[in-house]
Design a protein around this motif. Structure first.
Motif, short mmCIF file in Angstrom:
data_model
loop_
_atom_site.label_atom_id
_atom_site.label_comp_id
_atom_site.label_asym_id
_atom_site.label_seq_id
_atom_site.Cartn_x
_atom_site.Cartn_y
_atom_site.Cartn_z
N HIS A 1 40.03 29.40 21.77
CA HIS A 1 40.99 28.42 22.26
C HIS A 1 41.81 29.02 23.40
CE1 HIS A 1 40.40 25.20 19.40
NE2 HIS A 1 40.43 26.06 18.40
N ILE A 2 42.12 28.18 24.37
CA ILE A 2 43.06 28.55 25.43
C ILE A 2 44.39 27.88 25.10
CG2 ILE A 2 43.58 28.41 27.89
CD1 ILE A 2 40.60 28.30 28.43
N GLY A 3 45.40 28.67 24.83
CA GLY A 3 46.68 28.10 24.45
C GLY A 3 46.82 28.01 22.94
N PRO A 4 47.86 27.34 22.46
CA PRO A 4 48.16 27.31 21.02
C PRO A 4 47.18 26.46 20.22
CG PRO A 4 49.64 25.86 22.21
CD PRO A 4 48.85 26.59 23.25
N ILE A 5 47.02 26.82 18.95
CA ILE A 5 46.28 26.02 17.98
C ILE A 5 47.29 25.12 17.28
CG2 ILE A 5 44.92 26.06 15.86
CD1 ILE A 5 43.78 28.74 16.79
N VAL A 6 47.10 23.80 17.37
CA VAL A 6 48.10 22.85 16.86
C VAL A 6 47.76 22.30 15.49
CG1 VAL A 6 48.83 22.20 19.18
CG2 VAL A 6 46.96 20.94 18.09
N ALA A 7 46.51 22.46 15.04
CA ALA A 7 46.12 21.94 13.72
C ALA A 7 45.00 22.78 13.13
CB ALA A 7 45.68 20.48 13.83
N ILE A 8 45.06 22.98 11.81
CA ILE A 8 44.05 23.75 11.08
C ILE A 8 43.70 22.99 9.81
CG2 ILE A 8 43.57 25.88 9.80
CD1 ILE A 8 45.33 27.38 11.71
N ALA A 9 42.41 22.96 9.47
CA ALA A 9 41.97 22.33 8.22
C ALA A 9 40.92 23.22 7.57
CB ALA A 9 41.40 20.95 8.48
N THR A 10 41.01 23.36 6.24
CA THR A 10 40.02 24.12 5.48
C THR A 10 39.29 23.18 4.54
OG1 THR A 10 41.68 24.68 3.80
CG2 THR A 10 41.34 26.27 5.59
N CYS A 11 38.09 23.59 4.15
CA CYS A 11 37.29 22.81 3.22
C CYS A 11 37.37 23.45 1.83
CB CYS A 11 35.84 22.75 3.69
SG CYS A 11 34.76 21.82 2.56
N PRO A 12 37.70 22.68 0.78
CA PRO A 12 37.86 23.28 -0.55
C PRO A 12 36.57 23.75 -1.20
CG PRO A 12 38.13 20.90 -0.66
CD PRO A 12 38.04 21.25 0.79
N CYS B 1 43.89 17.37 11.83
CA CYS B 1 42.50 17.25 11.37
C CYS B 1 42.46 17.49 9.87
CB CYS B 1 41.58 18.23 12.11
SG CYS B 1 42.03 19.97 11.92
N SER B 2 41.42 16.98 9.23
CA SER B 2 41.28 17.12 7.78
C SER B 2 39.81 17.10 7.40
CB SER B 2 42.03 16.00 7.06
OG SER B 2 41.87 16.09 5.66
N PHE B 3 39.39 18.05 6.55
CA PHE B 3 38.02 18.10 6.05
C PHE B 3 37.87 17.23 4.81
CE2 PHE B 3 36.55 22.06 8.26
CZ PHE B 3 35.29 21.58 8.61
N HIS B 4 36.75 16.53 4.72
CA HIS B 4 36.35 15.89 3.48
C HIS B 4 36.01 16.99 2.48
CE1 HIS B 4 33.72 13.64 0.70
NE2 HIS B 4 34.47 12.60 1.03
N PRO B 5 36.27 16.80 1.18
CA PRO B 5 35.98 17.86 0.21
C PRO B 5 34.54 18.36 0.23
CG PRO B 5 37.31 16.15 -0.80
CD PRO B 5 36.94 15.65 0.57
#
Length: 333
Positions: free
Chosen positions: A178-189, A227-231
């Motif tokens: 990424h160039i610049g800041p990361i504004v959102a992070i999502a993990t998968c359970p 952003c959001s991951f589906h389970p």
């Protein structure tokens, strides 16, 4: 004022300094030459062994350093057809260089092949400048007439079409950033997956945490908010300043499955069972994951919704807004 400098390891006492568009050559603490090889500001100045690289507006200018005058000899420019190069890191042996460009890609440059191309380019230019006698001109004219076409090199800048005939000159590495800041992070359970959204570069990257590599990427046209991951790890919801995007994650790519226009989506969150998706803006839209139909729209916040969190059993979810209000919403009712 000086911008950058580099010592030449193969030539003791040789120091190169850049100031704007000027390249200053210093030998044994004495300034021996001031030149302007790039005609515009030098963005990056670096070297390895007796090779020197000046980067300017996406073009890498090659130079060779000597123990005697002239201490720096230009080899030619290599145009990589990018807007800008953010970093170039040559290997200590002078065979390869890792190049970071403005599209957040990392690519590998074979310096030996690059020098061969530049040498052929210089030879071609020198041949064009040679004055041929009348007999040679007649022989060449006869040869040209017998051919269907005859192409000459139009420029002293090597382009990618010329590069492609040399295997391994410039190859992409399986790395992005990424160039610049990361504004959102999502993990998968349930899977070792991570999604990151860049604010400045507007890029969505999906990482395989087990292999520590990027497996998919998407360049967006508007700023990303969440952003959001589906389970299951097979679906990814992305909220932007203009719409809600719904992607399917394949083996090595993101495929747009559906989208909701005119929805400035500030946050998204899949339920733990994965059957519902809550997307927040001024109101909260609850969407059935598999049909894509809107189940309900919830009003309560006076300003944009900042976050949504589902209960472990999906019986309710909690939303918070930048207005300072926190609401508990029943999924049953």
């Amino acid at each position: 004022s000086f911008d950058q400098f580099c010592f030449i390891s193969a030539v003791p006492g040789l120091l190169l300094v850049s100031s704007g568009q000027f390249l200053i050559t210093i030998m044994n603490d004495q300034v021996v030459e001031v030149s302007s090889p790039t005609k515009s500001k030098i963005d990056i100045l670096t070297s390895t062994r007796n090779l020197v690289f000046c980067v300017c507006q996406g073009i890498i200018h090659f130079f060779k350093a000597n123990n005697c005058e002239p201490y720096v000899i230009p080899l030619g420019p290599l145009d990589l057809h990018v807007t800008s190069i953010t970093e170039i890191s040559p290997s200590p042996d002078g065979d390869l260089a890792v190049v970071f460009n403005d599209d957040s890609f990392v690519q590998l440059l074979d310096l030996n092949v690059a020098q061969k191309i530049l040498k052929q380019q210089q030879d071609a230019i020198a041949s064009e400048e040679m004055k041929l006698d009348q007999e040679q001109e007649e022989e060449i004219n006869d040869f040209i007439k017998s051919q269907t076409s005859f192409n000459t090199i139009p420029s002293n800048v090597v382009d990618t079409t010329e590069m492609q005939q040399f295997i391994g000159l410039f190859s992409p590495l399986p790395i992005r950033y990424h160039i610049g800041p990361i504004v959102a992070i999502a993990t998968c359970p349930r899977k070792p997956l991570l999604a990151t959204c860049g604010g400045s570069d507007r890029t969505l990257l999906v990482w395989n945490l087990a292999k520590r590599c990027i497996i998919a990427s998407e360049k967006l046209t508007e700023p990303v908010n969440s952003c959001s991951f589906h389970p299951s790890g097979d679906l990814l919801a992305v909220g932007t300043s203009e719409k809600l995007l719904f992607y399917s994650l394949t083996f090595d790519s993101l495929v747009l499955r559906s989208k909701w226009e005119s929805l400035s989506c500030t946050c998204v969150s899949f339920s733990n069972g994965g059957h519902l998706l809550a997307a927040g803006s001024l109101l909260i839209k609850v969407i059935a994951t598999y049909s894509g139909k809107t189940v309900t729209s919830l009003r309560g916040h006076n300003l944009s919704v900042k976050s949504i969190e589902w209960a472990p059993n999906d019986a309710f979810f909690v939303s918070s807004g930048i207005d300072g209000n926190v609401f508990k919403w029943s999924a049953k009712s």
